[in-house]
Design a protein around this motif. Structure first.
Motif, short mmCIF file in Angstrom:
data_model
loop_
_atom_site.label_atom_id
_atom_site.label_comp_id
_atom_site.label_asym_id
_atom_site.label_seq_id
_atom_site.Cartn_x
_atom_site.Cartn_y
_atom_site.Cartn_z
N LEU A 112 4.27 9.81 -2.01
CA LEU A 112 5.35 9.70 -2.99
C LEU A 112 6.46 8.80 -2.48
N GLU A 113 6.86 9.00 -1.23
CA GLU A 113 7.94 8.20 -0.64
C GLU A 113 7.53 6.73 -0.52
N ALA A 114 6.28 6.50 -0.15
CA ALA A 114 5.79 5.13 -0.03
C ALA A 114 5.76 4.44 -1.39
N LEU A 115 5.40 5.18 -2.44
CA LEU A 115 5.40 4.60 -3.79
C LEU A 115 6.81 4.21 -4.20
N TYR B 19 -0.81 -7.69 3.79
CA TYR B 19 -0.77 -6.23 3.66
C TYR B 19 0.54 -5.69 4.22
N ILE B 20 1.21 -4.85 3.43
CA ILE B 20 2.41 -4.15 3.89
C ILE B 20 2.24 -2.69 3.48
N ARG B 21 2.31 -1.82 4.47
CA ARG B 21 2.27 -0.37 4.20
C ARG B 21 3.70 0.04 3.86
N HIS C 216 0.85 -1.19 0.00
CA HIS C 216 0.00 0.00 0.00
C HIS C 216 0.88 1.24 0.00
N ALA C 217 0.67 2.11 -0.99
CA ALA C 217 1.47 3.32 -1.13
C ALA C 217 0.56 4.55 -1.16
N PRO C 218 0.48 5.31 -0.04
CA PRO C 218 -0.33 6.52 -0.03
C PRO C 218 0.46 7.81 -0.26
N ALA D 3 -1.98 2.27 -4.99
CA ALA D 3 -1.62 3.66 -4.71
C ALA D 3 -2.88 4.48 -4.51
N ASN D 4 -2.86 5.33 -3.48
CA ASN D 4 -3.92 6.29 -3.28
C ASN D 4 -3.30 7.59 -2.77
N ALA D 5 -4.12 8.58 -2.56
CA ALA D 5 -3.67 9.89 -2.06
C ALA D 5 -2.55 10.44 -2.95
N GLN D 6 -1.49 10.98 -2.34
CA GLN D 6 -0.42 11.62 -3.11
C GLN D 6 0.32 10.66 -4.04
N ALA D 7 0.30 9.38 -3.74
CA ALA D 7 1.02 8.41 -4.57
C ALA D 7 0.42 8.28 -5.97
#
Length: 102
Positions: free
Chosen positions: A14-17, A99-101, A10-12, A40-44
């Motif tokens: 830019l950094e998470a993506l 699930y991994i954030r 899960h990538a919400p 991807a959701n939010a800023q991602a």
């Protein structure tokens, strides 16, 4: 090696993506048969649209709500989820995805 369950990254943000894309590449290199997906959701979402990634985009799905708010359309091979990211994440977890954030 024990067969792994499918993995949901899960990538919400830019950094998470960026972390999710790196994790996907590392996992596929170590175990080419691993089932792995990035949501991807939010800023991602904007980051996924603005910064294409040849290897990861085919495994990346975008939140339709975020796309609607951004008023943007995805490029191939990015996919759009059938329902909001939160519901898709819950459904995949119920189906046995880990699930991994990112």
């Amino acid at each position: 090696m024990t067969e792994l369950p499918p993995i949901l990254l899960h990538a919400p943000t830019l950094e998470a993506l960026a972390r999710a894309r790196n994790s996907l590449m590392n996992a596929q290199e170590a175990n080419p048969g691993v089932r792995i997906r990035i949501i991807a959701n939010a800023q991602a979402v904007a980051a996924a649209l603005d910064i294409p990634h040849a290897q990861a985009d085919a495994h990346t799905s975008l939140c339709p709500n975020t796309l609607m708010h951004l008023q943007r359309a995805p490029h191939a091979p990015l996919q759009v989820l059938a329902s909001p990211a939160v519901l898709e994440i819950a459904a995949l977890q119920a189906a046995g995805w880990v699930y991994i954030r990112s």
